[in-house]
Design an enzyme around this catalytic site. Structure first.
Site, PDB file in Angstrom:
ATOM      1  N   TRP A 268       5.697  -2.590  -4.573  1.00  0.00           N
ATOM      2  CA  TRP A 268       5.005  -1.615  -5.660  1.00  0.00           C
ATOM      3  C   TRP A 268       5.040  -2.189  -6.669  1.00  0.00           C
ATOM      4  O   TRP A 268       6.028  -2.703  -7.261  1.00  0.00           O
ATOM      5  CB  TRP A 268       5.776  -0.207  -5.516  1.00  0.00           C
ATOM      6  CG  TRP A 268       5.053   0.811  -6.362  1.00  0.00           C
ATOM      7  CD1 TRP A 268       4.229   1.545  -5.826  1.00  0.00           C
ATOM      8  CD2 TRP A 268       5.006   1.116  -7.766  1.00  0.00           C
ATOM      9  NE1 TRP A 268       3.816   2.250  -6.825  1.00  0.00           N
ATOM     10  CE2 TRP A 268       4.075   2.031  -8.033  1.00  0.00           C
ATOM     11  CE3 TRP A 268       5.833   0.405  -8.603  1.00  0.00           C
ATOM     12  CZ2 TRP A 268       3.952   2.642  -9.352  1.00  0.00           C
ATOM     13  CZ3 TRP A 268       5.804   0.906 -10.176  1.00  0.00           C
ATOM     14  CH2 TRP A 268       4.792   2.104 -10.530  1.00  0.00           C
TER      15      TRP A 268
ATOM     16  N   GLU B 292       4.161  15.970  -6.017  1.00  0.00           N
ATOM     17  CA  GLU B 292       3.283  14.885  -6.125  1.00  0.00           C
ATOM     18  C   GLU B 292       2.373  15.074  -5.193  1.00  0.00           C
ATOM     19  O   GLU B 292       2.406  15.778  -4.066  1.00  0.00           O
ATOM     20  CB  GLU B 292       3.861  13.602  -5.729  1.00  0.00           C
ATOM     21  CG  GLU B 292       5.096  13.156  -6.563  1.00  0.00           C
ATOM     22  CD  GLU B 292       5.641  11.671  -6.673  1.00  0.00           C
ATOM     23  OE1 GLU B 292       5.857  11.030  -7.263  1.00  0.00           O
ATOM     24  OE2 GLU B 292       5.718  11.507  -5.114  1.00  0.00           O
TER      25      GLU B 292
ATOM     26  N   ASP C 183      -0.031   5.613  -1.340  1.00  0.00           N
ATOM     27  CA  ASP C 183      -0.992   6.808  -0.898  1.00  0.00           C
ATOM     28  C   ASP C 183      -2.224   6.563  -0.600  1.00  0.00           C
ATOM     29  O   ASP C 183      -3.022   5.963  -1.243  1.00  0.00           O
ATOM     30  CB  ASP C 183      -0.852   7.814  -1.986  1.00  0.00           C
ATOM     31  CG  ASP C 183       0.334   8.020  -2.802  1.00  0.00           C
ATOM     32  OD1 ASP C 183       1.574   7.322  -2.566  1.00  0.00           O
ATOM     33  OD2 ASP C 183       0.653   8.420  -3.936  1.00  0.00           O
TER      34      ASP C 183
ATOM     35  N   MET D 128       0.750  -1.213   0.129  1.00  0.00           N
ATOM     36  CA  MET D 128       0.124  -0.011   0.089  1.00  0.00           C
ATOM     37  C   MET D 128       0.624   1.300   0.052  1.00  0.00           C
ATOM     38  O   MET D 128       1.792   1.337   0.769  1.00  0.00           O
ATOM     39  CB  MET D 128      -0.901  -0.041   1.202  1.00  0.00           C
ATOM     40  CG  MET D 128      -1.710   1.247   1.512  1.00  0.00           C
ATOM     41  SD  MET D 128      -2.732   1.066   2.984  1.00  0.00           S
ATOM     42  CE  MET D 128      -1.613   1.805   4.010  1.00  0.00           C
TER      43      MET D 128
ATOM     44  N   SER E  96      -2.393   7.834  -8.144  1.00  0.00           N
ATOM     45  CA  SER E  96      -3.189   8.363  -7.152  1.00  0.00           C
ATOM     46  C   SER E  96      -4.232   9.324  -7.802  1.00  0.00           C
ATOM     47  O   SER E  96      -4.129   9.975  -8.996  1.00  0.00           O
ATOM     48  CB  SER E  96      -2.114   9.115  -6.257  1.00  0.00           C
ATOM     49  OG  SER E  96      -1.673   8.350  -5.694  1.00  0.00           O
TER      50      SER E  96
HETATM   51  C1  FRU Z   1       3.185   9.147  -4.569  1.00  0.00           C
HETATM   52  C2  FRU Z   1       3.062   8.704  -5.943  1.00  0.00           C
HETATM   53  C3  FRU Z   1       2.181   9.448  -6.676  1.00  0.00           C
HETATM   54  C4  FRU Z   1       1.562   8.174  -7.824  1.00  0.00           C
HETATM   55  C5  FRU Z   1       1.683   7.397  -6.896  1.00  0.00           C
HETATM   56  C6  FRU Z   1       2.146   5.864  -7.689  1.00  0.00           C
HETATM   57  O1  FRU Z   1       3.776   8.502  -3.681  1.00  0.00           O
HETATM   58  O2  FRU Z   1       4.527   8.740  -6.489  1.00  0.00           O
HETATM   59  O3  FRU Z   1       2.679  10.722  -7.585  1.00  0.00           O
HETATM   60  O4  FRU Z   1       0.455   8.599  -8.347  1.00  0.00           O
HETATM   61  O5  FRU Z   1       2.709   7.302  -6.005  1.00  0.00           O
HETATM   62  O6  FRU Z   1       1.794   4.564  -6.925  1.00  0.00           O
END
Ligand code: FRU
Length: 433
Positions: free
Chosen positions: A41, A190, A17, A15, A75
């Site tokens: 990830w 971000e 964001d 997990m 996100s």
């Molecule tokens: C932030 C990020 C966002 C992206 C997401 C990908 O942690 O890098 O910018 O949308 O994680 O999982």
């Protein structure tokens, strides 16, 4: 061993964001960046959970899946339109395996808050407004007057972080209004979020340079955020990609209790999971400053007092798990440490106007020493939330510092020194329903 007791985490898988935070039809919904396949990830979906009180959570089925593992549903946010829940997100295609735009903005709609239909004419924003823009992602949508407005993270020339601004009347056709904010200390911004707090416009954003969440407070005027004050939303090492809820009166924020630079230090992957959310926090404005405190509802987790003392000393904490809240009221200087039988230690001190947190010997993931200047009162208050693999420190309901810690033992000894003090420790209940 490190599974949290009262923090939200994915049970299995990866997990990052928090996404799509929304209060909708009397319930709080939280989505999140999720890989159900492994605690790493990749293959990014939108996980989904629901809560009646922001404290107890129930997992729901995954809301959005990518087409395959070279894609990702990145996100974004959630809003309510005509009674329906609408998710606005970045769809990502890994350029190593795919042609076309790497990052585009899309929407999906739900009638029941569980099943989501992707809009048939996605994407709703198909490319960056200019060629030299990268990291074109993380739409956060809110309502302003009779329009929807979107802030979007990005970077320019691989050098400067930017927040792009769009407006729309129907969530489908978006007009680009320009750059409202730049930060030269980072290559990209971000997860930006623009909220109004106490009459001010507050931009909350994450920077890849230091892996932290910052804020810029001021007034959005003629397409620019005129900044009066900037700072950290959290002064610890492990708080990232924070987002506020849509549809609540209070401004409630949740962040990912982790950061990309430090993730490899954390031992939870062996347990089949990775990633923790912060406790929900309330943001408010006082003395022209942005302040943060734990939401009131967290007090409902207090199961019983396991310690109460009003003199300095060393005390045993009657507990068999690292799952409690320490509440300390004091005057003058303070030195407080929590220790385990393996000589692990969390140390917090306040000397004059410097608050110091030392997690260097907190457990197997090591740590840091962080110092931050604080405003002292006549009496001061510290609350520490300790939960298996994290500690969140709140000072005078105004600033927060969050850290991941991975002790092998139980922090069951409290050592405390101060002029005047009352220290209480509450055991906190499990949150799963
Ligand atoms: C932030 C990020 C966002 C992206 C997401 C990908 O942690 O890098 O910018 O949308 O994680 O999982």
């Amino acid at each position: 061993m490190f599974k949290p007791n009262y923090h939200f985490f994915p049970i299995t898988g990866w997990m990052n964001d928090p996404n799509g935070l929304i209060y909708w039809r009397g319930k709080y919904h939280m989505f999140y960046q999720y890989n159900p396949k492994k605690p790493r990830w990749g293959n990014i979906c939108w996980g989904h959970a629901v809560s009646d009180d922001l404290v107890h959570w129930r997992h729901l089925p995954v809301a959005l899946y990518p087409k395959d593992e070279t894609h990702g549903v990145f996100s974004g946010s959630a809003i309510e339109k005509d009674g329906k829940m609408v998710l606005v997100y970045t769809y990502f295609r890994d350029p190593e395996y795919n042609e076309g735009e790497k990052e585009v903005q899309c929407i999906a709609t739900s009638e029941d808050g569980v099943n989501f239909m992707e809009y048939e004419n996605n994407p709703v924003i198909s490319k960056p407004p200019e060629k030299n823009i990268h990291a074109f992602r993380d739409p956060k949508v809110s309502r302003a007057g009779d329009k929807w407005r979107m802030v979007l993270g990005s970077g320019k020339d691989q050098r400067i972080g930017m927040v792009l601004f769009y407006t729309s009347e129907d969530l489908v056709r978006w007009s680009y209004e320009g750059v409202i904010f730049e930060d030269e200390s980072t290559k990209e911004i971000e997860c930006p979020d623009l909220v109004s707090i106490g009459g001010k416009d507050v931009l909350i954003y994450s920077v890849t340079s230091t892996n932290s969440v910052l804020f810029a407070l001021g007034e959005l005027k003629e397409g620019k955020l005129i900044t009066e004050k900037r700072g950290f939303l959290d002064h610890g090492t492990d708080f990232y990609a924070a987002q506020t809820f849509f549809g609540t009166e209070r401004i409630i924020v949740i962040g990912w209790l982790q950061n990309w630079h430090r993730t490899d230090l954390y031992p939870t992957e062996k347990e089949g999971w990775n990633g923790v959310m912060s406790l929900p926090r309330e943001l408010y404005l006082e003395d022209s400053d942005l302040k943060v405190k734990p939401i009131e509802e967290l007090k409902s987790l207090r199961a019983g007092k396991i310690l109460e003392e009003n003199t300095p000393g060393t005390y045993g904490i009657n507990t068999d798990k690292n799952s409690y809240e320490v509440c300390c009221k004091f005057q003058g200087n303070l030195s407080l440490s929590l220790r385990s039988e393996f000589a692990e230690e969390l140390r917090i001190s306040v000397e004059e106007d410097v608050l110091r947190v030392d997690t260097t010997r907190s457990g197997i993931s090591g740590g840091v020493i962080k110092e931050v200047e604080v405003q002292r009162g006549k009496n001061d208050k510290i609350r520490l939330f300790v939960d298996s693999c994290s500690v969140e420190v709140f000072f005078n309901d105004s600033i927060a510092l969050s850290f991941r810690v991975h002790p092998e033992g139980i922090y069951n000894v409290l050592d405390v020194e101060s002029c005047f003090l009352k220290v209480s420790i509450y055991e906190l209940e499990n949150i799963w329903i």
